[in-house]
Design a protein around this motif. Structure first.
Motif, mmCIF file in Angstrom:
data_model
loop_
_atom_site.group_PDB
_atom_site.id
_atom_site.type_symbol
_atom_site.label_atom_id
_atom_site.label_comp_id
_atom_site.label_asym_id
_atom_site.label_seq_id
_atom_site.Cartn_x
_atom_site.Cartn_y
_atom_site.Cartn_z
ATOM 1 N N SER A 87 6.193 5.236 16.480
ATOM 2 C CA SER A 87 7.061 6.267 16.344
ATOM 3 C C SER A 87 8.400 6.584 16.754
ATOM 4 O O SER A 87 9.408 7.439 16.766
ATOM 5 N N GLY A 88 8.836 5.731 17.730
ATOM 6 C CA GLY A 88 9.742 5.107 19.069
ATOM 7 C C GLY A 88 9.876 6.100 20.029
ATOM 8 O O GLY A 88 10.367 5.990 21.096
ATOM 9 N N TYR A 89 8.758 6.993 20.222
ATOM 10 C CA TYR A 89 8.014 7.702 21.403
ATOM 11 C C TYR A 89 6.538 6.831 21.798
ATOM 12 O O TYR A 89 5.894 6.382 21.460
ATOM 13 N N PRO A 90 7.022 7.362 22.821
ATOM 14 C CA PRO A 90 5.302 7.441 23.714
ATOM 15 C C PRO A 90 4.396 7.527 23.076
ATOM 16 O O PRO A 90 4.424 9.172 22.568
ATOM 17 N N ALA A 91 3.153 7.083 23.184
ATOM 18 C CA ALA A 91 1.732 8.139 22.755
ATOM 19 C C ALA A 91 1.455 9.479 23.319
ATOM 20 O O ALA A 91 1.841 9.730 24.279
#
Length: 150
Positions: A87-91
């Motif tokens: 969702s646009g973030y790093p894990a």
């Protein structure tokens, strides 16, 4: 002289692991280390895992511990951090990893794997999570690795 390089990665499905191993091959004297989380942290379904991660980021603000051997990051000139895009973030384990690295004085760069197109958000979120670290770049897959190691 080549930079002493550490490649750290979290891989949920195996795609980021493949890229990390390819980078390891491209940088012969580098060290490679996988970051894991406790069993049961995420679901085997990518959509449920995405929901869990979004709750960690936007809701509880509680991130899973990045599990790995103890590493003296300052033994390295460059640390490459690999992650899928969620969702646009790093894990979310990457947030915990970057916290462990807060006293690291060398260079940091991130590579990521993504099935989607939300790369600009990943770049800004990675840099936000890595505040205080010397981030020299963020790129999809291994496209910038040769530049970073020079």
């Amino acid at each position: 002289m080549a930079k002493k390089t550490l490649i750290l990665y979290y891989s949920w499905s195996g795609n980021t692991k493949k890229i990390a191993e390819k980078i390891k091959y491209e940088i012969p004297d580098s060290d490679l280390q996988e970051v894991t989380v406790a069993d049961g942290t995420f679901d085997s379904d990518q959509y449920k895992t995405n929901d869990i991660a979004l709750d960690q980021i936007q809701g509880t603000k509680e991130f899973p511990e990045a599990q790995m051997p103890t590493i003296d990051f300052n033994d390295y000139d460059l640390v490459l951090v690999g992650s899928p895009v969620w969702s646009g973030y790093p894990a979310t384990p990457i947030k915990s990893l970057l916290e462990k690295m807060k006293d690291y004085k060398g260079e940091v760069a991130s590579f990521f794997t993504s099935a989607g197109t939300n790369h600009k958000a990943y770049i800004s979120h990675f840099k936000e999570w890595a505040a205080g670290l010397n981030v020299i770049g963020v790129a999809r897959d291994d496209s910038e690795v040769q530049t970073w190691i020079k």
